[in-house]
Scaffold this motif. Structure first.
Motif, PDB file in Angstrom:
ATOM      1  N   GLY A 125       0.809  -1.218   0.000  1.00  0.00           N
ATOM      2  CA  GLY A 125       0.000   0.000   0.000  1.00  0.00           C
ATOM      3  C   GLY A 125       0.837   1.261   0.000  1.00  0.00           C
ATOM      4  N   TRP A 126       1.927   1.247   0.782  1.00  0.00           N
ATOM      5  CA  TRP A 126       2.791   2.426   0.827  1.00  0.00           C
ATOM      6  C   TRP A 126       3.390   2.685  -0.547  1.00  0.00           C
ATOM      7  CZ3 TRP A 126       7.500   4.191  -0.400  1.00  0.00           C
ATOM      8  CH2 TRP A 126       7.850   5.437   0.127  1.00  0.00           C
ATOM      9  N   ASN A 184       2.253   1.737  -3.485  1.00  0.00           N
ATOM     10  CA  ASN A 184       1.201   2.155  -4.414  1.00  0.00           C
ATOM     11  C   ASN A 184       0.848   3.629  -4.252  1.00  0.00           C
ATOM     12  OD1 ASN A 184       0.966  -0.403  -5.514  1.00  0.00           O
ATOM     13  ND2 ASN A 184      -0.813  -0.965  -4.303  1.00  0.00           N
ATOM     14  N   ALA A 185       0.808   4.101  -3.004  1.00  0.00           N
ATOM     15  CA  ALA A 185       0.333   5.458  -2.726  1.00  0.00           C
ATOM     16  C   ALA A 185       1.419   6.513  -2.614  1.00  0.00           C
ATOM     17  CB  ALA A 185      -0.486   5.452  -1.432  1.00  0.00           C
ATOM     18  N   HIS A 186       2.631   6.123  -2.208  1.00  0.00           N
ATOM     19  CA  HIS A 186       3.634   7.119  -1.853  1.00  0.00           C
ATOM     20  C   HIS A 186       4.907   7.136  -2.690  1.00  0.00           C
ATOM     21  CE1 HIS A 186       1.287   6.500   1.884  1.00  0.00           C
ATOM     22  NE2 HIS A 186       1.349   7.800   1.916  1.00  0.00           N
ATOM     23  N   TYR A 201      -4.409   1.201   5.913  1.00  0.00           N
ATOM     24  CA  TYR A 201      -4.111   0.518   4.655  1.00  0.00           C
ATOM     25  C   TYR A 201      -5.065  -0.647   4.474  1.00  0.00           C
ATOM     26  CZ  TYR A 201       0.298   3.040   4.343  1.00  0.00           C
ATOM     27  OH  TYR A 201       1.242   4.036   4.251  1.00  0.00           O
ATOM     28  N   ASN A 224      -5.373  -4.633  -1.999  1.00  0.00           N
ATOM     29  CA  ASN A 224      -5.963  -4.284  -3.295  1.00  0.00           C
ATOM     30  C   ASN A 224      -7.335  -4.919  -3.461  1.00  0.00           C
ATOM     31  OD1 ASN A 224      -3.772  -2.718  -4.052  1.00  0.00           O
ATOM     32  ND2 ASN A 224      -2.757  -4.383  -5.139  1.00  0.00           N
ATOM     33  N   ARG A 237     -10.207  -2.909  -1.810  1.00  0.00           N
ATOM     34  CA  ARG A 237     -10.586  -1.575  -2.301  1.00  0.00           C
ATOM     35  C   ARG A 237     -11.960  -1.622  -2.943  1.00  0.00           C
ATOM     36  NH1 ARG A 237      -4.826   0.365  -4.631  1.00  0.00           N
ATOM     37  NH2 ARG A 237      -3.945   0.862  -2.593  1.00  0.00           N
ATOM     38  N   CYS A 293      -1.481  13.034   6.017  1.00  0.00           N
ATOM     39  CA  CYS A 293      -1.529  12.409   4.691  1.00  0.00           C
ATOM     40  C   CYS A 293      -0.481  13.085   3.820  1.00  0.00           C
ATOM     41  CB  CYS A 293      -2.930  12.618   4.122  1.00  0.00           C
ATOM     42  SG  CYS A 293      -3.184  12.025   2.445  1.00  0.00           S
ATOM     43  N   ASN A 308      -1.350  12.527  -2.375  1.00  0.00           N
ATOM     44  CA  ASN A 308      -2.010  11.227  -2.313  1.00  0.00           C
ATOM     45  C   ASN A 308      -3.506  11.491  -2.507  1.00  0.00           C
ATOM     46  OD1 ASN A 308      -3.054   8.710  -1.747  1.00  0.00           O
ATOM     47  ND2 ASN A 308      -1.852   8.409   0.119  1.00  0.00           N
ATOM     48  N   ARG A 322      -6.086   9.976  -3.855  1.00  0.00           N
ATOM     49  CA  ARG A 322      -7.107   8.998  -3.465  1.00  0.00           C
ATOM     50  C   ARG A 322      -7.407   9.116  -1.972  1.00  0.00           C
ATOM     51  NH1 ARG A 322      -6.688   2.689  -4.766  1.00  0.00           N
ATOM     52  NH2 ARG A 322      -5.753   3.677  -6.557  1.00  0.00           N
ATOM     53  N   ALA A 323      -6.362   9.186  -1.155  1.00  0.00           N
ATOM     54  CA  ALA A 323      -6.552   9.292   0.296  1.00  0.00           C
ATOM     55  C   ALA A 323      -7.179  10.637   0.662  1.00  0.00           C
ATOM     56  CB  ALA A 323      -5.224   9.105   1.022  1.00  0.00           C
TER      57      ALA A 323
END
Length: 164
Positions: free
Chosen positions: A22-23, A25-27, A79, A82, A85, A113, A117, A119-120
């Motif tokens: 997750g990290w 994918n997002a960061h 988190y 996938n 989601r 955040c 990011n 989505r978040a």
């Protein structure tokens, strides 16, 4: 049926797997590329070991599909896998944390955040969290590393007074 319970040592490998995936994918595209050397699964295991927040896992029929952690008035980490989601699991985890903090006497919760990011950011706003301000923050790195990695970070807040 989704169950949320305190994380156990037996959950750590699944937490690290979800967190790592997750990290990244997002960061990964939002931070200095040099920090990626400190975002291996081994580093996430160390990070989890050093964490002082309380972790809770969401479990379905197959296993752990997400986790959330809290510390004092802060939702620290959130988190989901996938496959989770779009199932509402993220909403359930965040609502769980909000109720937990409210029951602990917290009237205003905070969460941070990484800026960008999207989505978040959109999710938190849909959930009633308001952007308080943005600031520059140093990212976690293992003890003994002298480098500092700074990113723009958003602080969201939510009044928990209305939570049942």
């Amino acid at each position: 049926m989704l169950e949320i319970r305190p994380a156990e040592i037996a959950d750590h490998n699944e937490i690290v797997q979800l967190w790592h995936q997750g990290w990244h994918n997002a960061h990964a595209d939002l931070v200095p590329s040099e920090v990626l050397a400190f975002r291996t699964k081994e580093h996430f295991k160390l990070w989890l070991k050093e964490a002082r927040d309380a972790f809770f896992v969401a479990i379905d029929d197959i296993g752990v599909i997400g986790f959330i952690s809290v510390k004092e008035a802060e939702v620290v980490k959130l988190y989901v896998s996938n496959r989770a989601r779009g199932t509402g699991a993220t909403h359930v985890l965040l609502s769980f944390a909000e109720k937990l903090l409210h029951k602990a006497g917290i009237s205003k919760a905070v969460l941070l955040c990484t800026a960008g990011n999207i989505r978040a950011e959109r999710f938190y706003q849909r959930e009633g969290w308001e952007l308080s301000h943005s600031f520059e923050e140093a990212l976690w790195i293992p003890e003994g590393v002298s480098e500092k990695f700074i990113v723009s970070t958003h602080r969201f807040e939510k009044n928990l007074g209305q939570i049942p």
